[in-house]
Design a protein around this motif. Structure first.
Motif: not given
Length: 712
Positions: A167, A399, A402-403, A678
């Motif tokens: 990222c 994941r 970021l979510y 993302i």
């Protein structure tokens, strides 16, 4: 472990043995008899019980080394020459995974558990034999990883550093512009210190000779630091006594905002000094270039150190920003917060720059295991732990990271917009640009408390120099009037008379020099103030400035007290605000307790200065000052040079509205950043899968063992 995997691991061990021909002697026997082989049929067992004393291992004609023959059978020897004991790879692999998930799990506890499982008496040498095999097991893994890196073209210097976090580092051509190329946090942690294995010195400290056995083992590292052995400068006596029992006193680490570790440095026989963050910044600047933002709990002080160091011009040219994390920032002074706190820095998004604290909360579990370890085993465990943490904890949870941040940003934008509109209406604000103006006004006000107005300072200095000039002139006149009277009967012309004469001449000369020096200073100040006629005590200007000087001490004490109380009030506002976590409240409360002693000293100086005025000004009570909650309660602010009690930014409501506005701005930035991250992550996963598949297809015909490692 399947037979196919063992066959491929045996081929890699054979290749490794070729690169290290002295590691094991060759053997011409086709059959060797090993006693007490610790495999699946021996007391130290993880799968089957048994009491076999001897296990026959067949050496195939293709086996040129003992090591390859043993690994072909799924065991690793405990001795390089004529081994009689070996440990199964399954047992080693189980312990490696178990210890990485629970660093408290020691080798001794593991071996004891297996012995208890099969009713076998534990002996200390079993742990030592297991440690030998375990070191070799990890060394084989390290060598295999290096072979994989070469096959994948990832063996360049700093390749892993530059590609640690997908990222942060996997940039795409159509990325939206961001203020920072890389955001990271760095901090020191003293829990991973290691006791120095040295005899007591003559002074009762640990300065005697080392009792550690010499070894050629070296911990895993990407860079060879020639200065590492010279970083031993525990000069303070108190520090020596406290930390003298430790050799490595902890680690200094840099991690990216997503939790991947970037750099780890040992703090050797010293506390957390500026050399460690300077070395980290230098390495990151050389690797990543421009656009870095580093969070440090003393980032404001480190910025000054960085500017004054040899890295200063490079850091400024590459736009390196020194920041303070949200957790530690509220323990800093308010003027520091306005410049360095994550809340007010543009381009950070919702990043709090406190990743090190979360990283240390997990790595602290290593402390009990490495406190008395050797240098090699300490570095080995730390390195393996952080690599495992990145691979099996940080990356799989990326994941969710970021979510959750995306949801947080959207919730802030949805809920805060209504609240901010209502607050702006209550404060009669129509333009959001007013919040930035308030921050600028507050910063200018706090900076103004650092120094007095220049014109007033020059006038007071001129007044004081005139007093000094009058005193030096009086002293010079007095020395000129001193004479030594002598008569024929009293004159002896001895050496003491000559010495007295020389002393009087020297005293007169010094008085004349002091007068001329004071006169020169007075003339210079008259030029700056454009004074056409020297002030004398009978002139009104003399009396006015004299009163100003009398108020100077009082004003200075009031300014100091004012700045401390204003900062304290703003921090109390943060402490009592809803949404502040319990740990942050405790941290702020502890900082305020320390700050209260400083306020007490300023409070005492103010009362002394107030009583010295004519007529005396009112004094304060300690309980009155410490219980101030809002700026409106601090009536003394109206007596200061600037009355800020009526400033719009000085009200608690305006202060909370400003923070709410910046939180909304950061939420918008966070959405922009997450859109980039993302896309980077998804693109990285897609490209990485295809790249590894292509490499596997190319290597599978020529080197199936290496291709299998790439597939893993």
């Amino acid at each position: 472990m399947s037979a196919e995997e063992r066959q491929r691991l045996k081929a890699l061990a054979d290749q490794w043995a070729h690169s290290s021909p002295n590691a094991f002697d060759t053997c011409d026997n086709n059959v060797m008899d090993f006693k007490n082989i610790l495999t699946g049929a021996h007391p130290i067992d993880i799968s089957h019980a048994g009491d076999a004393e001897n296990v026959l291992l067949t050496i195939a004609s293709t086996d040129r080394f003992v090591a390859s023959a043993l690994i072909h059978h799924g065991v690793i020897p405990c001795s390089p020459i004529s081994p009689s004991v070996a440990i199964s790879i399954d047992a080693l692999e189980l312990y490696c995974v178990a210890r990485l998930h629970n660093p408290h799990f020691s080798i001794q506890a593991y071996v004891k558990s297996i012995c208890d499982l099969h009713g076998t008496i534990f002996h200390r040498y079993l742990s030592h034999q297991f440690l030998i095999a375990f070191n070799l097991y990890l060394h084989i893994h390290t060598h295999v990883n290096s072979l994989v890196d070469i096959a994948l073209g990832r063996n360049a210097v700093d390749w892993h550093l530059k590609n640690t976090c997908p990222c942060c580092t996997y940039e795409l051509e159509d990325d939206a512009p961001m203020s920072f190329k890389l955001l990271y946090a760095m901090d020191g942690n003293d829990s991973l210190k290691r006791v120095s294995h040295q005899l007591m010195g003559t002074n009762g400290d640990h300065t005697g000779p080392s009792i550690e056995l010499p070894t050629t083992q070296r911990g895993p590292t990407d860079d060879e630091n020639l200065c590492a052995g010279h970083w031993k400068n525990m000069d303070e006596d108190k520090t020596k006594k406290t930390w003298g029992v430790y050799d490595e006193t902890g680690i200094f680490i840099a991690v990216c905002q997503h939790g991947f570790y970037l750099l780890i440095a040992d703090m050797v026989q010293s506390g957390e000094r500026a050399k460690y963050p300077l070395a980290v910044v230098a390495k990151l600047l050389n690797s990543f270039g421009a656009g870095l933002g580093g969070g440090y709990d003393i980032g404001c002080q480190f910025k000054t150190t960085l500017d004054n160091s040899i890295l200063g011009p490079q850091a400024r040219a590459l736009h390196h920003s020194c920041l303070v994390g949200a957790f530690h920032g509220y323990a800093h002074q308010r003027i520091c917060q306005l410049d360095h706190l994550a809340t007010y820095v543009e381009g950070l998004g919702l990043e709090d720059l406190e990743t090190c604290e979360r990283t240390f909360s997990k790595s602290n579990a290593l402390a009990s295991t490495i406190r008395y370890a050797s240098v090699f085993h300490r570095q080995q465990l730390i390195s393996v732990y952080f690599q495992h943490n990145d691979e099996f904890d940080v990356y799989p949870n990326l994941r969710n990271f970021l979510y959750n941040h995306y949801r947080q940003a959207l919730d802030i934008l949805e809920n805060s917009q209504i609240n901010l509109s209502r607050v702006m209406q209550d404060l009669n604000i129509t333009d959001v640009s007013m919040f930035n103006q308030w921050i600028t006004d507050e910063k200018e006000y706090l900076q103004g408390l650092k120094s007095e107005p220049e014109q007033e300072t020059l006038q007071m200095e001129y007044w004081q120099k005139l007093i000094h000039l009058a005193a030096s002139q009086s002293n010079m006149d007095t020395m000129r009037s001193i004479w030594t009277s002598s008569t024929p009967s009293s004159t002896s012309f001895c050496a003491s008379d000559a010495a007295t004469t020389r002393r009087l001449k020297m005293t007169r000369r010094h008085a004349l020099e002091n007068f001329e020096k004071d006169l020169q200073v007075v003339q210079d100040l008259e030029s700056k103030l454009r004074v056409t006629q020297c002030w004398i005590p009978s002139t009104p200007k003399w009396e006015d400035v004299g009163q100003l000087v009398a108020m100077r001490k009082y004003q200075h004490a009031l300014d100091a007290l004012e700045g401390l109380v204003v900062a304290c009030i703003f921090e109390l506002t943060k402490l009592n605000r809803s949404g502040t976590s319990y740990k942050l409240r405790k941290h702020i409360a502890k900082a305020l307790q320390t700050r209260s002693s400083t306020i007490r000293s300023a409070f005492d100086r103010y009362n002394a200065a107030a009583l010295s005025l004519m007529p005396p000004c009112r004094t304060l009570r300690w309980d009155e000052v410490i219980e101030y909650v809002f700026l409106a309660d601090f009536n003394l602010l109206r007596d200061a040079r600037q009355d800020i009690s009526q400033r719009p930014w000085a009200t608690p409501a305006a202060h909370q509205a400003t923070d709410l506005y910046f939180k909304m701005c950061h939420a918008k930035e966070e959405v922009l950043h997450l859109n980039n991250k993302i896309r980077r992550l998804v693109t990285y996963i897609h490209n990485e899968e295809h790249y590894l598949q292509d490499c596997y297809t190319q290597l599978e015909p020529s080197c199936p063992a290496l291709a299998h490692q790439i597939s893993l």
